[in-house]
Design an enzyme around this catalytic site. Structure first.
Site, PDB file in Angstrom:
ATOM      1  N   HIS A  21      80.400  86.455  76.614  1.00  9.49           N
ATOM      2  CA  HIS A  21      79.839  86.594  77.963  1.00  9.49           C
ATOM      3  C   HIS A  21      78.838  87.739  77.899  1.00  9.49           C
ATOM      4  O   HIS A  21      79.225  88.898  77.728  1.00  9.49           O
ATOM      5  CB  HIS A  21      81.007  86.909  78.926  1.00  9.49           C
ATOM      6  N   LYS A 165      75.548  82.290  88.956  1.00  8.27           N
ATOM      7  CA  LYS A 165      75.004  83.637  88.789  1.00  8.27           C
ATOM      8  C   LYS A 165      74.566  83.740  87.335  1.00  8.27           C
ATOM      9  O   LYS A 165      75.291  83.313  86.432  1.00  8.27           O
ATOM     10  CB  LYS A 165      76.117  84.629  89.149  1.00  8.27           C
ATOM     11  N   LYS A 271      84.850  94.299  95.608  1.00  6.18           N
ATOM     12  CA  LYS A 271      85.763  94.175  94.463  1.00  6.18           C
ATOM     13  C   LYS A 271      86.896  95.120  94.778  1.00  6.18           C
ATOM     14  O   LYS A 271      86.670  96.343  94.812  1.00  6.18           O
ATOM     15  CB  LYS A 271      85.080  94.603  93.155  1.00  6.18           C
ATOM     16  N   GLU A 325      83.259  84.860  93.484  1.00  3.35           N
ATOM     17  CA  GLU A 325      83.088  84.587  92.040  1.00  3.35           C
ATOM     18  C   GLU A 325      84.406  84.862  91.311  1.00  3.35           C
ATOM     19  O   GLU A 325      84.393  85.382  90.200  1.00  3.35           O
ATOM     20  CB  GLU A 325      81.948  85.438  91.466  1.00  3.35           C
TER      21      GLU A 325
END
Ligand code: MUC
Ligand code: MG
Length: 378
Positions: A21, A165, A271, A325
């Site tokens: 990633h 994204k 978050k 997400e």
């Protein structure tokens, strides 16, 4: 009857991802997480902290999080009544400065233990769900345009995600522009595109490239500038015909207030880890709402435990203008819990079952833990 906190334990673990990633500042091939167990009145609740590339996204490392939980937060909470959640949150906040990811993992685990003891879902303990599901974005960050297109096509065909994204900012912005243009052409009319620069641009790079990316179809620019450059974010937000979103720049209620006062963004990525727990997340969300900023349900790529903790909390906050997400469990090759949340109809749905709605898989934790010799899964 009080539900006395008897035991608090944090265990660091490393779980591999399904593919590398690529972010602007690091490439992740395994996620370092910390699983927190809080036992109160004989009932154990779960929480999780995740770090991206160790202390590179934020300032906390897995080792530091485990130490903060096992020493300072345990000292502040052992013997306290878990059911007095306001007092628990206050003690967590005052036990040590900063360390928001450690605090959130403990806050979630205490809430989970109380919800489980009452036989209700976490979302019910928090006052009830405003929404039962939230649209779920996916991050295309394989580092290869063809692979990203393939991945996006699969997500659309399987009705998992239709908001993508894209992580940019690691290299030449002109190359990023070519990458985005190909993705925009491939998904035109079928998916939305957002970019996350993770603070990698300076203001002149943003002024030069963001308008062209917006022209190519990018709707949302997540943290294009360093977290400190709130004024620069404001200048960009005024010029750009797309929304600027703050992520790394907004952790505390004071951060979101400052961004709102400076008109530095049109949206905020929440978050729970940045905000230090349930109370902190609600405070940041309330100020963002009051300032007319759109909400986004962010992730630190937590596994099932952290993801579900966040999902229950987000579900109590109502409308998320940019969806969420919370796809971490899908990026990880394995789960430290007995279930793994999967989207359906392009959204993540609240699970049934008490507390956060999953159980710890003790064998998996024993296998992936990093603080002592790992066991072999049989
Ligand atoms: C971030 O900065 O938002 C969230 C999704 C993803 O791919 O990376 C994270 C971190
Ligand atoms: Mg981000």
């Amino acid at each position: 009857m009080p539900q006395t906190i008897e035991r608090i334990e944090a265990v660091p673990a490393r779980v591999p991802t399904i593919r590398p990633h690529h972010l602007a500042f690091v490439t992740v091939e395994a996620m370092d997480v910390v699983v927190v167990r809080v036992t109160a009145g004989g009932v154990t609740g779960l929480g999780e902290a995740a770090t991206i590339g160790g202390p590179r996204w934020g300032e906390e490392s897995p080792e530091g999080i485990a130490a903060a939980v096992n020493h300072y937060l345990a000292e502040a909470l052992l013997g306290q009544d878990a059911a007095n959640l306001n007092a628990v949150e206050d003690r967590i906040a005052r036990a040590l400065r900063g360390n928001s990811f450690a605090k959130n993992a403990v806050s979630t685990a205490v809430h989970d233990a109380v919800a489980r003891a009452r036989g209700e879902r976490l979302v019910e303990l928090l006052g009830g769900a405003v929404v039962d599901s939230i649209p779920l974005a996916w991050t295309l960050a394989s580092g290869d345009t063809d692979r990203d297109i393939e991945e996006g096509e699969r997500a659309l065909a399987e009705r998992r995600h239709r908001h993508f994204k894209i992580k940019i900012g690691a290299g030449d912005p002109a190359q990023d522009l070519r990458h985005i243009a190909r993705l925009a052409a491939a998904f035109e009319g079928r998916a939305t595109l957002r970019v996350d620069i993770n603070q990698a641009w300076d203001e002149s790079t943003a002024s030069q490239f963001a308008p062209a990316l917006a022209e190519a179809g990018v709707l949302l620019f997540e943290q294009p500038l360093p977290a400190w450059n709130v004024d620069g974010m404001a200048r960009l937000a005024t010029r750009l015909r797309a929304t600027v979103m703050a992520d790394e720049g907004v952790a505390t209620p004071q951060d979101v207030l400052r961004h709102a006062q400076a008109a530095a963004c049109g949206a905020v990525a929440l978050k729970p880890g940045k905000h230090g727990g349930v109370a902190g997340t609600r405070a940041v969300a309330a100020i963002a709402r009051a300032a007319g900023l759109g909400l986004y349900g962010g992730t630190m790529l937590e596994g099932t435990i952290g993801t579900l903790g966040a999902l229950h909390l987000y579900a109590t906050l109502g409308h998320f203008a940019w969806g969420c997400e919370l796809f971490g469990p899908l990026l990880l090759r394995d789960s430290l819990a007995t279930t793994r949340p999967a989207p359906r109809d392009f959204a993540l749905h609240l699970p049934d079952g008490p507390g956060i709605g999953t159980e710890l898989d003790a064998d998996k934790l024993a296998h992936y833990r990093t603080d002592r010799a790992r066991t072999v899964l049989g």
